[in-house]
Design an enzyme around this catalytic site. Sequence first.
Site, short mmCIF file in Angstrom:
data_model
loop_
_atom_site.label_atom_id
_atom_site.label_comp_id
_atom_site.label_asym_id
_atom_site.label_seq_id
_atom_site.Cartn_x
_atom_site.Cartn_y
_atom_site.Cartn_z
N GLU A 40 0.86 -1.17 0.00
CA GLU A 40 0.00 0.00 0.00
C GLU A 40 0.91 1.23 0.00
O GLU A 40 1.80 1.34 0.83
CB GLU A 40 -0.89 0.02 1.25
CG GLU A 40 -1.83 1.20 1.21
CD GLU A 40 -2.75 1.31 2.42
OE1 GLU A 40 -2.76 0.42 3.28
OE2 GLU A 40 -3.47 2.33 2.47
N ARG A 267 5.85 -12.86 9.59
CA ARG A 267 6.49 -11.57 9.34
C ARG A 267 7.94 -11.62 9.77
O ARG A 267 8.31 -12.38 10.66
CB ARG A 267 5.83 -10.47 10.18
CG ARG A 267 4.41 -10.17 9.86
CD ARG A 267 3.87 -9.16 10.86
NE ARG A 267 4.36 -7.82 10.57
CZ ARG A 267 3.77 -7.01 9.69
NH1 ARG A 267 2.71 -7.40 9.02
NH2 ARG A 267 4.25 -5.81 9.47
N LYS A 277 4.86 0.46 9.43
CA LYS A 277 4.86 1.72 8.69
C LYS A 277 4.35 2.87 9.55
O LYS A 277 4.85 3.98 9.45
CB LYS A 277 3.98 1.58 7.45
CG LYS A 277 4.75 1.12 6.24
CD LYS A 277 3.91 1.30 4.99
CE LYS A 277 3.50 -0.03 4.44
NZ LYS A 277 2.53 0.04 3.37
P1 ATP Z 1 3.09 -2.55 8.16
O1 ATP Z 1 2.36 -3.66 8.90
O2 ATP Z 1 4.53 -2.46 8.40
O3 ATP Z 1 2.40 -1.24 8.26
P2 ATP Z 1 1.77 -3.43 5.87
O4 ATP Z 1 1.54 -4.88 6.00
O5 ATP Z 1 0.64 -2.55 6.16
O6 ATP Z 1 3.05 -2.99 6.67
P3 ATP Z 1 1.70 -3.46 3.07
O7 ATP Z 1 2.07 -2.37 2.16
O8 ATP Z 1 0.28 -3.84 3.20
O9 ATP Z 1 2.30 -3.07 4.46
O10 ATP Z 1 2.58 -4.74 2.79
C1 ATP Z 1 2.83 -5.26 1.50
C2 ATP Z 1 3.21 -6.69 1.63
O11 ATP Z 1 4.36 -6.85 2.46
C3 ATP Z 1 2.10 -7.50 2.27
O12 ATP Z 1 1.92 -8.68 1.51
C4 ATP Z 1 2.61 -7.82 3.64
O13 ATP Z 1 2.14 -9.07 4.08
C5 ATP Z 1 4.13 -7.82 3.45
N1 ATP Z 1 4.80 -7.45 4.69
C6 ATP Z 1 4.59 -6.34 5.43
N2 ATP Z 1 5.35 -6.35 6.53
C7 ATP Z 1 6.08 -7.49 6.49
C8 ATP Z 1 7.04 -8.09 7.36
N3 ATP Z 1 7.44 -7.51 8.49
N4 ATP Z 1 7.57 -9.28 6.99
C9 ATP Z 1 7.20 -9.87 5.85
N5 ATP Z 1 6.30 -9.38 4.99
C10 ATP Z 1 5.72 -8.20 5.30
#
Ligand code: ATP
Length: 571
Positions: A40, A267, A277
Amino acid sequence: MADEATPAAPAPGRDFIRQIVADDLAAGRHRVIVTRFPPEPNGFLHVGHAKSICLNFGVAAETGGQCYLRLDDTNPLKEDQAYVDAIIDCVRWLGFDWGERLTHASDYFERIHDCAVQLIEAGKAYVDSLDADRMREYRGTLTEPGRDSPFRSRSVAENLELFAGMRAGRYADGEHVLRAKIDMASPNINLRDPVLYRIRRATHQRTGDAWCIYPMYDFAHVISDALEGITHSLCTLEFEDHRPLYDWILDQLPGLPARPRQIEFSRLNLAFTVTSKRKLAELVDRRIVAGWDDPRLPTIAGMRRRGYPPAALRDFCQRVGITKKEHLIQMSLLENCVREDLNTTAPRAAAVLRPLKVVLTNYPEGQVEHLTAANHPDRPELGERAVPFGRELWIEQDDFAEVPPPKFHRLKPGGEVRLRYGYIIKCERVVKDADGHVTEVHCTYDPETRSGLPGADRKVKGTIHWVSAAHAVTADVRLYDRLFTVPRPDAGTDGREYREFLNPASLETLTGCRLEPALATAAAGSTWQFERLGYFVADREDHAPGRPVFNRVVTLRDSWARLEEAAPPGA
Ligand code: ATP
Ligand code: MG
């Protein structure tokens, strides 16, 4: 570009996702594997995203498949084109190539809308007019079932009419939502008639004001996956409870071109930092760090500016592996990957960070000779350079001790030390200022001991590095340390917020550092080993040839072992 840069297949220890993919190919369930990385655009990518990028692009590359880079841009209030640009830049820098497959959830807004209409027509979705508080009340709790909304029994015709009105902008934000009609008593709250669409008068960075209703993530995501023909939709464990909804939506829309399978993995959590984020944005917004690319942040942009090579990050992600178990990864693993990469790639140079003047009293004034130094100890193809040497030199302050501790093999009164690539010198006396601080060390050099000359192999215990004072380049050098003082700053320990665990000494800027003249032409972004000190990168923003600024990438030896012992994983 990515073909050679993409990491190779991890042959023996296949992780469970790669095993599923291999089985699906072997069983003929798919001819081509299609994955996607769907960030996102509401912030910069971090090291956890790197894991997901390496997994999705890696699985596709290893099987001759395809991977989409899809911007999941369904919430215009939080998103920005600047984040889109930064995401694209970071994925490319990491070494991956999506070819033609750069997409946006917003590319599909019309089709997602059509799917919603289809659900309404099938009696599987309805317009609800409860306000947000009442809707929460009706949803129930983990222990209590929810209740049906009084609007749940609206007719298909009425729902179509209302949904068309929502799209046409006839209602205020929050006045209505579109909900899936599933089961208000489901033990899985995600299935209690989740919201599919909401009214939101916000200008979207790509579609402008064309829409005033926006699909929710869970709805937009699965339809985007299906439209792109994704075979394996790989996401993190928090989506496990959403999988029944993902599958329910696919079941209701049999006309979609593909039926992707969602698979969850754990994760990446990294010790002594935060990877959320929201928290990273907070550190940036409150100016606790200098920006999203601050070298102390675990953002991809930050790690790039810190001087981490992309190959080291890919190596790290591979070593971390893919499982369903949550654990905390130690920073030393990441830094070791960086060290290993830079050890083979970074040319060597001499730099003195905290300078102390040495005067060679028996060396002729004005004389300069050029000593020969290898650019890399194990890679003769990187060549040699001439290093100027003269009567006045800079050495590190801590390479001299007036009152040396036991076993001190560097410079001390009456003692001898070898200058790297040069001569053996002997400390004859010190010069002090009015406060008693040593300002100069006066030494004599032994002309018979120049490195590489026949008969010059007289041995002394210590070797130190130095820079000729007459030729030195003055620089700023930034030394980075961990951003937080505890392994899990966001664990809520003692009810304290992660910001209360910031390390006040996470950045030390040294001015007046002295570099050997070869570094005068270092390009911004180039990485070097400063001998005996660590790896350093010419800062990609602030460095200029006339005004050098270097960042310490990593020390030569692991400095985490002590900390990690004191606080084992899980602490
Ligand atoms: P955050 O939780 O840090 O705000 P998010 O999950 O909201 O991040 P997205 O932009 O939705 O961020 O993530 C894009 C992709 O990256 C998703 O498929 C998510 O599952 C993966 N992702 C996000 N954080 C991690 C992590 N710490 N380890 C592995 N994959 C991740
Ligand atoms: Mg997310």
